[in-house]
Design an enzyme around this catalytic site. Structure first.
Site, PDB file in Angstrom:
ATOM      1  CG  ASN A  85     -72.145  41.272 -68.032  1.00 46.25           C
ATOM      2  OD1 ASN A  85     -72.480  40.140 -67.706  1.00 46.25           O
ATOM      3  ND2 ASN A  85     -71.631  42.147 -67.179  1.00 46.25           N
ATOM      4  CE1 TYR A 149     -81.489  39.164 -64.473  1.00 45.79           C
ATOM      5  CE2 TYR A 149     -81.910  36.817 -64.201  1.00 45.79           C
ATOM      6  CZ  TYR A 149     -81.043  37.854 -64.493  1.00 45.79           C
ATOM      7  OH  TYR A 149     -79.730  37.584 -64.797  1.00 45.79           O
ATOM      8  CE  LYS A 153     -80.560  38.873 -67.837  1.00 44.51           C
ATOM      9  NZ  LYS A 153     -79.475  39.637 -68.479  1.00 44.51           N
ATOM     10  CB  ILE A 182     -71.888  33.206 -61.578  1.00 45.91           C
ATOM     11  CG1 ILE A 182     -72.479  32.834 -62.929  1.00 45.91           C
ATOM     12  CG2 ILE A 182     -70.369  33.380 -61.677  1.00 45.91           C
ATOM     13  CD1 ILE A 182     -72.325  33.946 -63.974  1.00 45.91           C
TER      14      ILE A 182
END
Length: 256
Positions: A85, A149, A153, A182
């Site tokens: 995570n 990023y 990913k 989120i």
């Protein structure tokens, strides 16, 4: 109804366990019976009483990662479940990139993650069982900024598929969850610049809102569980519909 004992007798390792999403994953797995091993880069991040074991290491430091792997395997054994995570970004546009930022974000979000996950995946394969879930991002599917990023990913998505394909016959499953936005502390620096930013986000999402950490954690738990025993190599967006299509195009251009 999901059993409260779904993960009873199983050990789950969660990296980035002290973050907003990590904490939600830890809580859900522990509530369903798992023995949760938390990993993060500071002791303070691992204060949750739901953690049965704690390990501190730095994904930007190879020696620290290797020490963390040895500690996990030595103290907690080969995990039944591994949730990768941990991750972080700040270079939000192409113009924010320089060599140092590119290196930092790729090292943290791709190289460090693979360096930690790889020996644990192989240990699972040697035992004959294991479930791995990688937390990636919608940025790996379509471009929403954060280019370094996003590249990292996308690499995680590809690596997860390699684990799924090459270690599947050894009983190891590997899947990916790609969250959209989120509402966690990761948004605090954006809110500091623009307190109205969460309201602006809503029109981009078909559900009219962003997801919360518990919704992402539910997807992670499903993929980690025996309920998903036939699922491997999957990249699952949990994004309130963001990657399904461009809602503003419908609203602004087609006038629906």
């Amino acid at each position: 109804m999901v059993s409260k004992a779904e993960f009873e007798g199983r050990t789950a390792v969660v990296t980035g366990a002290g973050g907003g999403l990590g904490s939600a994953i830890v809580a859900l797995l522990a509530d369903r019976g798992a023995r949760v091993v938390g990993c993060d880069h500071t002791e303070e991040a691992l204060a949750s009483p739901r953690l049965a074991s704690r390990h501190v290491f730095n994904l930007l430091d190879r020696a620290s990662i290797e020490a963390g792997i040895a500690a996990v395997l030595g103290q907690d054994g080969v995990p039944d479940i591994l949730i990768n995570n941990a991750g972080w970004t700040r270079a939000e546009t192409i113009y924010a990139l320089d060599t140092d930022r590119i290196e930092h974000e790729l090292d943290l979000n791709l190289t460090g993650v693979m360096t930690f996950a790889d020996p644990l995946a192989k240990a699972m394969a040697a035992r004959g069982s294991g479930s791995i879930v990688f937390i990636s991002s919608v940025n790996a599917i379509a471009h929403f900024g954060n280019p370094a990023y996003a590249a990292a990913k996308a690499g995680i998505n590809a690596y997860a598929k390699s684990v799924a394909v090459e270690l599947g016959r050894s009983g190891v499953r590997a899947n990916v969850v790609c969250p959209g936005s989120i509402r966690t502390a990761a948004w605090d620096h954006r809110l500091a610049k623009d307190p109205e930013i969460l309201g602006k986000l809503k029109r981009l999402y078909p559900l009219g809102r962003i997801v919360n950490a518990s919704e992402v954690a539910e997807a992670v738990a499903f993929l980690a569980s025996d309920r998903a025993s036939g699922v491997t190599g999957v990249v699952m967006p949990v994004d309130a519909g963001l990657t399904a299509g461009c809602l503003p195009f419908i609203d602004d251009i087609l006038g629906a």
